[in-house]
Design a protein around this motif. Sequence first.
Motif, PDB file in Angstrom:
ATOM      1  N   GLU B  30       0.811  -1.213   0.000  1.00 29.58           N
ATOM      2  CA  GLU B  30       0.000   0.000   0.000  1.00 29.58           C
ATOM      3  C   GLU B  30       0.846   1.265   0.000  1.00 29.58           C
ATOM      4  O   GLU B  30       0.412   2.308  -0.481  1.00 29.58           O
ATOM      5  N   MET B  31       2.050   1.149   0.564  1.00 23.74           N
ATOM      6  CA  MET B  31       2.948   2.303   0.562  1.00 23.74           C
ATOM      7  C   MET B  31       3.603   2.471  -0.810  1.00 23.74           C
ATOM      8  O   MET B  31       4.432   3.351  -1.001  1.00 23.74           O
ATOM      9  N   GLY B  32       3.266   1.620  -1.732  1.00 27.03           N
ATOM     10  CA  GLY B  32       3.749   1.786  -3.102  1.00 27.03           C
ATOM     11  C   GLY B  32       4.840   0.814  -3.506  1.00 27.03           C
ATOM     12  O   GLY B  32       5.347   0.877  -4.617  1.00 27.03           O
ATOM     13  N   LYS B  37       8.463  -1.663  -9.097  1.00 34.74           N
ATOM     14  CA  LYS B  37       8.644  -0.284  -8.651  1.00 34.74           C
ATOM     15  C   LYS B  37      10.125   0.053  -8.545  1.00 34.74           C
ATOM     16  O   LYS B  37      10.907  -0.702  -7.978  1.00 34.74           O
ATOM     17  N   LEU B  42      18.571   6.283  -0.530  1.00 37.38           N
ATOM     18  CA  LEU B  42      19.100   7.643  -0.414  1.00 37.38           C
ATOM     19  C   LEU B  42      20.217   7.742   0.611  1.00 37.38           C
ATOM     20  O   LEU B  42      21.311   8.168   0.320  1.00 37.38           O
ATOM     21  N   ALA B  52      16.761   5.128   4.340  1.00 33.57           N
ATOM     22  CA  ALA B  52      15.759   5.970   3.680  1.00 33.57           C
ATOM     23  C   ALA B  52      15.820   5.704   2.191  1.00 33.57           C
ATOM     24  O   ALA B  52      16.904   5.700   1.603  1.00 33.57           O
ATOM     25  N   HIS B  56      10.024   6.986  -5.629  1.00 35.03           N
ATOM     26  CA  HIS B  56       9.524   7.798  -6.734  1.00 35.03           C
ATOM     27  C   HIS B  56       8.432   8.752  -6.271  1.00 35.03           C
ATOM     28  O   HIS B  56       7.236   8.506  -6.462  1.00 35.03           O
ATOM     29  N   GLY B  57       8.849   9.843  -5.667  1.00 29.03           N
ATOM     30  CA  GLY B  57       7.863  10.833  -5.268  1.00 29.03           C
ATOM     31  C   GLY B  57       7.866  11.107  -3.774  1.00 29.03           C
ATOM     32  O   GLY B  57       7.456  12.161  -3.337  1.00 29.03           O
ATOM     33  N   TYR B  58       8.309  10.149  -3.006  1.00 29.97           N
ATOM     34  CA  TYR B  58       8.420  10.455  -1.578  1.00 29.97           C
ATOM     35  C   TYR B  58       9.528   9.618  -0.960  1.00 29.97           C
ATOM     36  O   TYR B  58      10.000   8.656  -1.555  1.00 29.97           O
ATOM     37  N   VAL B  59       9.943  10.059   0.246  1.00 30.00           N
ATOM     38  CA  VAL B  59      11.036   9.374   0.932  1.00 30.00           C
ATOM     39  C   VAL B  59      10.467   8.519   2.051  1.00 30.00           C
ATOM     40  O   VAL B  59       9.723   9.003   2.895  1.00 30.00           O
ATOM     41  N   LEU B  60      10.775   7.241   2.016  1.00 37.30           N
ATOM     42  CA  LEU B  60      10.274   6.314   3.020  1.00 37.30           C
ATOM     43  C   LEU B  60      11.454   5.804   3.837  1.00 37.30           C
ATOM     44  O   LEU B  60      12.494   5.455   3.273  1.00 37.30           O
ATOM     45  N   SER B  61      11.290   5.796   5.164  1.00 39.60           N
ATOM     46  CA  SER B  61      12.340   5.186   5.968  1.00 39.60           C
ATOM     47  C   SER B  61      11.818   3.875   6.525  1.00 39.60           C
ATOM     48  O   SER B  61      10.646   3.748   6.858  1.00 39.60           O
ATOM     49  N   LEU B  62      12.694   2.900   6.561  1.00 35.39           N
ATOM     50  CA  LEU B  62      12.314   1.601   7.096  1.00 35.39           C
ATOM     51  C   LEU B  62      13.524   0.925   7.735  1.00 35.39           C
ATOM     52  O   LEU B  62      14.663   1.226   7.386  1.00 35.39           O
TER      53      LEU B  62
END
Lengths: 651, 76
Positions: B30-32, B37, B42, B52, B56-62
């Motif tokens: 759901e987070m894309g 993908k 980063l 991080a 494509h469009g936002y930065v996600l940290s996991l």
Amino acid sequence: MRIALLGNPNTGKSSVFNMLTGLRQQIGNFPGVTVDKKFGVFSIEKEEHTLIDFPGTYSIYPRSKDEQVVYDVLSNPHHVDFPDLVIVVADESNLERNLFLFTQIYDLKIPSILVLNMADIARKKGKIVDIEKLQKRFEGSVVVETTARIGLGKDRLTRAIQLNSSKKEYETFQLNAHLCEVEDLKGQEHEANERYILIRELIEQIEVEKNQKKESQSNRLDRILVHPIFGYLIFTGILLLIFQFIFAFATYPMDFIDSVFANFSSWLGNTLPEGLFSDLLSQGIVPGIGGVVVFIPQIALLFFFISILEESGYLARVVFIMDRLMRPLGLSGKSVVPLMSSVACAIPGVMATRTISDWKERMITILVAPLMSCSARIPVYTLLIALVIPNEKVLGFINLQGLVLFGLYALGLISSLIIAAILKMLMNSKEKGFLLLELPSYKAPRWGNVGITVWEKVKVFTLSAGKIILAISIVLWAMATFGPNGKMEQAANSAKIEAESLKLRVDEKERIIASARLEQSYIGILGKTIEPVIQPLGYDWKIGISLITSFAAREVFVGSLATIYAVQEDGGANRRLIERLKDEKRSDGKPVYNLASGVSLMIFYVFAMQCMATLAVVKRETKSWKWPFIQMGFMAVLAYIGAWIAYQILS
Amino acid sequence: MSKSLSSIIPGQLVKVSFIKDSALKPKLMEMGLIIGKELRVLFKAPFGDPIAIDVHGYVLSLRLDEASLIEVEDSK
């Protein structure tokens, strides 16, 4: 109309909410869940609408407790909060992921408006969206573009709400779309996959992306702010700055509030006709309210800073750099903000843990949050430090009193981390914790949003803590005013005779009588009953009374001592009380308040859960009395053992 | 060649090839994070965890634990 406001986190949903409703917003409850229901009423051409703000989610399927309410409401047309219209706020610069939630709602066939927000940021990123094409694709909905942060597009949005022209009959976005059960993970995965394929096809038709810069400004800032050395240095610096600022500036309004309430209650006492009700008002209710109001400046200031950090996008980076450090302690990067808030007050701190999706990490954060030294401990600490710690310099330049105060804060912080690590070993959970956090791009904070956050937090504190502190102060007032069959009157009479024989001034006489009455009241009896238990800590029954009364809230300790020792309170500095306490001798002639008993008391207050309001909030957040009782229990054990050790070593 | 997202060094552009089964899988999707993908790692937090990524469009940290659920391959 009842309008629901939904959207991903960091899409400026709250800006849209504020833009539509302004300051006219209220907090209520969704039935059956603990999530606050924020709603606001506004009208367009005399027609009234209620806007309900839902928690930010990426999907209608819940992935945390907070998000459950979205599914509950939208999947059930008979739900009392089921909306007539849904406004979905989407970040125009990141349409792909934002359309996911929107298309899910679109496919439920609830009338909807799609708000493409943050149009300015999309331009900056070089993205251009063909809104006409988008509108054509979603013919059952209305597409509106806004930049809510600066109030742009409000007219377009209100007009869309007013017309509410979305169609009832239309083709769903995802053919054969159906709502999965919450437990049906496989079905949800399948849906996510299909939906994203369709969305990607759509994006290719409607979005033009040009001259994307190699490295965005956010990315460059991140090189410094999440740097292994500078990142932590900057965070520590910001924390020091915030607390320095709070301590430097909150004292003025606090002293002012203190003296206003003290004057008001003595004015009431002198003006109102003598009687029980007047006493209740001047000695129970008014000081009780004062005890709540006095903390507002600190809480407001702390949340002012926290919400600036949050609005700017920095707080997500704090979570990012702190996560690895907090994990061995059973906490998560998301525990940092609740623990920071708890330095002002554990109540908003405990409430801020809702963002922690993992049950165990959230529980541990809640359990240790009250160990952080909150603002209610400051009056207790300052009184005791002034009483037993000499005002000297160590090493020529460090003030010893300041050093002790710092030590007490450090003790609270360090013990909360140690306890967290112990709890991590003791508690077991089936789920494994996870962290999936969007790092939003940096932006300048909007002062309107900051103001509204501060206002909300202060309101929540005043209402939840206020109710309890007020109720307890009335109970304690009653326990201090009444005693078993006439003993109080006897004591008062003999004190009166004694005072008259000594030819004391009227006010001194009255205070001695009050003190004698208190000794014979129910609370005085209770203080004497617990004396054997607290004697090993160096306390007598008078301190016992103050410990009991300050169970409502820690700062009540100071006021109780003032009543017990028949000293008139003089607001901030408590000079008279300190003089009086220094004179207090035990039966063997040694002072009651010496270094050993003073430090023992300070340590007791570092650890003991002397706050009914926090217990009530923990009960509300954990939905059972089990956790607040466990919490109160282990904190009491720590307080007793800590105070005992301190007293034994120092005496 | 497929490898775990947790082993990718910052700066590299990769493509999601597979997501391991877990309770988190629908959330990740759901987070894309769906197959195909493109992602770019980063930067990493101090101590190398969490990481991080640019989705494509936002930065996600996991966390690395979550990243290891995601298999990726080099993107051309």
